[in-house]
Motif scaffolding. Structure first.
Motif, PDB file in Angstrom:
ATOM      1  N   VAL A   2       0.805  -1.220   0.000  1.00  0.00           N
ATOM      2  CA  VAL A   2       0.000   0.000   0.000  1.00  0.00           C
ATOM      3  C   VAL A   2       0.843   1.277   0.000  1.00  0.00           C
ATOM      4  N   PHE A   3       2.138   1.151   0.258  1.00  0.00           N
ATOM      5  CA  PHE A   3       2.946   2.340   0.497  1.00  0.00           C
ATOM      6  C   PHE A   3       2.983   3.270  -0.715  1.00  0.00           C
ATOM      7  N   SER A  55       1.422   9.430   4.217  1.00  0.00           N
ATOM      8  CA  SER A  55       2.245  10.552   4.683  1.00  0.00           C
ATOM      9  C   SER A  55       1.447  11.464   5.606  1.00  0.00           C
ATOM     10  N   SER A  56       0.165  11.666   5.306  1.00  0.00           N
ATOM     11  CA  SER A  56      -0.700  12.472   6.179  1.00  0.00           C
ATOM     12  C   SER A  56      -0.835  11.816   7.546  1.00  0.00           C
ATOM     13  N   LEU A  57      -0.933  10.486   7.551  1.00  0.00           N
ATOM     14  CA  LEU A  57      -0.992   9.735   8.801  1.00  0.00           C
ATOM     15  C   LEU A  57       0.279   9.937   9.609  1.00  0.00           C
ATOM     16  N   PHE A  58       1.437   9.843   8.929  1.00  0.00           N
ATOM     17  CA  PHE A  58       2.724  10.018   9.601  1.00  0.00           C
ATOM     18  C   PHE A  58       2.827  11.413  10.227  1.00  0.00           C
ATOM     19  N   ILE A  59       2.383  12.434   9.482  1.00  0.00           N
ATOM     20  CA  ILE A  59       2.445  13.806  10.002  1.00  0.00           C
ATOM     21  C   ILE A  59       1.540  13.954  11.223  1.00  0.00           C
ATOM     22  N   GLY A  60       0.402  13.268  11.199  1.00  0.00           N
ATOM     23  CA  GLY A  60      -0.465  13.261  12.377  1.00  0.00           C
ATOM     24  C   GLY A  60       0.253  12.672  13.584  1.00  0.00           C
ATOM     25  N   PHE A 101      19.232  17.253   0.730  1.00  0.00           N
ATOM     26  CA  PHE A 101      20.293  16.734  -0.115  1.00  0.00           C
ATOM     27  C   PHE A 101      20.064  15.287  -0.565  1.00  0.00           C
ATOM     28  N   ASN A 102      18.998  14.649  -0.073  1.00  0.00           N
ATOM     29  CA  ASN A 102      18.734  13.263  -0.453  1.00  0.00           C
ATOM     30  C   ASN A 102      17.375  13.060  -1.089  1.00  0.00           C
ATOM     31  N   SER A 103      16.615  14.122  -1.315  1.00  0.00           N
ATOM     32  CA  SER A 103      15.305  13.976  -1.938  1.00  0.00           C
ATOM     33  C   SER A 103      15.174  14.931  -3.111  1.00  0.00           C
ATOM     34  N   PRO A 161       7.699  11.304  -0.843  1.00  0.00           N
ATOM     35  CA  PRO A 161       7.327  10.757  -2.158  1.00  0.00           C
ATOM     36  C   PRO A 161       8.395  10.928  -3.236  1.00  0.00           C
ATOM     37  N   THR A 162       9.277  11.917  -3.073  1.00  0.00           N
ATOM     38  CA  THR A 162      10.317  12.145  -4.082  1.00  0.00           C
ATOM     39  C   THR A 162      11.413  11.089  -4.017  1.00  0.00           C
ATOM     40  N   THR A 163      11.460  10.270  -2.952  1.00  0.00           N
ATOM     41  CA  THR A 163      12.521   9.266  -2.809  1.00  0.00           C
ATOM     42  C   THR A 163      12.075   7.870  -3.234  1.00  0.00           C
ATOM     43  N   LEU A 164      10.838   7.728  -3.716  1.00  0.00           N
ATOM     44  CA  LEU A 164      10.343   6.413  -4.126  1.00  0.00           C
ATOM     45  C   LEU A 164      11.044   5.939  -5.392  1.00  0.00           C
ATOM     46  N   ASP A 165      10.939   4.628  -5.689  1.00  0.00           N
ATOM     47  CA  ASP A 165      11.533   4.093  -6.911  1.00  0.00           C
ATOM     48  C   ASP A 165      11.003   4.831  -8.134  1.00  0.00           C
ATOM     49  N   THR A 166       9.700   5.139  -8.120  1.00  0.00           N
ATOM     50  CA  THR A 166       9.103   6.002  -9.134  1.00  0.00           C
ATOM     51  C   THR A 166       8.753   7.306  -8.437  1.00  0.00           C
TER      52      THR A 166
END
Length: 294
Positions: free
Chosen positions: A80-81, A89-94, A134-136, A254-259
């Motif tokens: 699901v990620f 990500s919204s859940l994580f920020i919560g 520097f990593n995203s 989201p910018t660090t995903l495989d896609t």
């Protein structure tokens, strides 16, 4: 009763450790057993026989719950990620935003007694923000491929294990968040899932990462215990800064995903999942009242 309490605590820690957001250390902090958790790890490594025995049984109960929770999370997360990255990500920020005031409240006396160390908050924010920046956002290929391990990739995975476990035991930024920043979160989670499905082709990756985790445990736990005993105000202020900075890390995740996908904006932000994250944190705080059987 004691086993069930420790099992549940370990289970909750694993759920936190397996997703970017707050760390298992934060959960231990919210549930009121963080100092004992750190002391038990240190005692298991360096204590006398009596302390080793007490620490072993405490950590064993906690560990059974942790392994159960982590396996449960891994089997679900990889499916699901990527497809629901903005909701997650919204859940994580919560998780993060609602945890910060609780951490501050729990350490109110320590923080108010030594306000001069407030400067450690921006230091923590800057550290996480710089790592994230520097990593995203590097675009296509920013994720790390673990299909064919090279010496360089193996060292990177080992270092990631050291860093991740160090963050996981701190009540601040999640080790999974750092893996997300480093482009290794989904590859590592996928590799562990493959092992659970008895595909041992990825075993070298998981083994190297595990060695990094062990190295991190041996090197960082005594340092954390010493910091909390001798420099508690500075450490808590730094932890708060790391937590605040990790919000930016999750937004850029989201910018660090495989896609790679676009960083999360207001349009992608999911209020419902954010609120669920807050409810989970407050639920954990309520559970702090559960007492161990004597």
């Amino acid at each position: 009763m004691t086993f069930l309490v420790q099992f549940f605590r370990g289970f909750c820690m694993a759920l936190a450790d397996s997703v970017p957001g707050v760390s298992g250390g934060t959960v231990a902090f919210l549930l009121g057993f963080y100092d004992r958790f750190i002391s038990s790890i240190d005692d298991l490594l360096t204590g006398n026989m009596e302390k080793k025995k007490a620490a072993f049984f405490f950590l064993l109960k906690l560990g059974i719950g942790w392994v159960t929770g982590f396996i449960s999370a891994v089997l679900v997360l990889t499916s699901v990620f990527e497809s629901h990255i903005y909701a997650i990500s919204s859940l994580f920020i919560g998780f993060i935003i609602f945890a910060i005031p609780i951490v501050v409240k729990e350490e109110k006396e320590t923080l108010l007694a030594d306000k001069r160390w407030l400067l450690f908050v921006p230091v923590g924010i800057a550290a996480v923000s710089a790592i994230t920046y520097f990593n995203s956002g590097a675009g296509e290929g920013s994720g790390i491929s673990l299909a064919h391990l090279t010496l360089g990739t193996g060292l990177y995975v080992f270092l990631a294990g050291v860093i991740a476990i160090s963050a996981m035991v701190l009540p601040g930024i999640s080790g999974s968040t750092l893996l997300l920043i480093m482009g290794l979160y989904l590859p590592i989670i996928t590799a562990i899932k493959e092992i659970l499905h008895l595909n041992f082709a990825v075993f070298p990756t998981v083994f190297i990462f595990g060695c990094g985790v062990l190295a991190g445990v041996f090197s960082v736990v005594k340092l954390i215990r010493k910091a909390l005993e001798c420099f508690r105000a500075q450490t808590i202020y730094l932890i708060v800064g790391l937590m605040i900075g990790s919000i930016y890390a999750v937004v850029m995740g989201p910018t660090t995903l495989d896609t790679p996908q676009a960083a999360m904006g207001l349009r992608e932000f999911n209020v419902i999942f954010f609120a669920v994250g807050g409810l989970v944190i407050f639920g954990m705080q309520k559970l702090k009242g559960i007492k161990e059987a004597s």
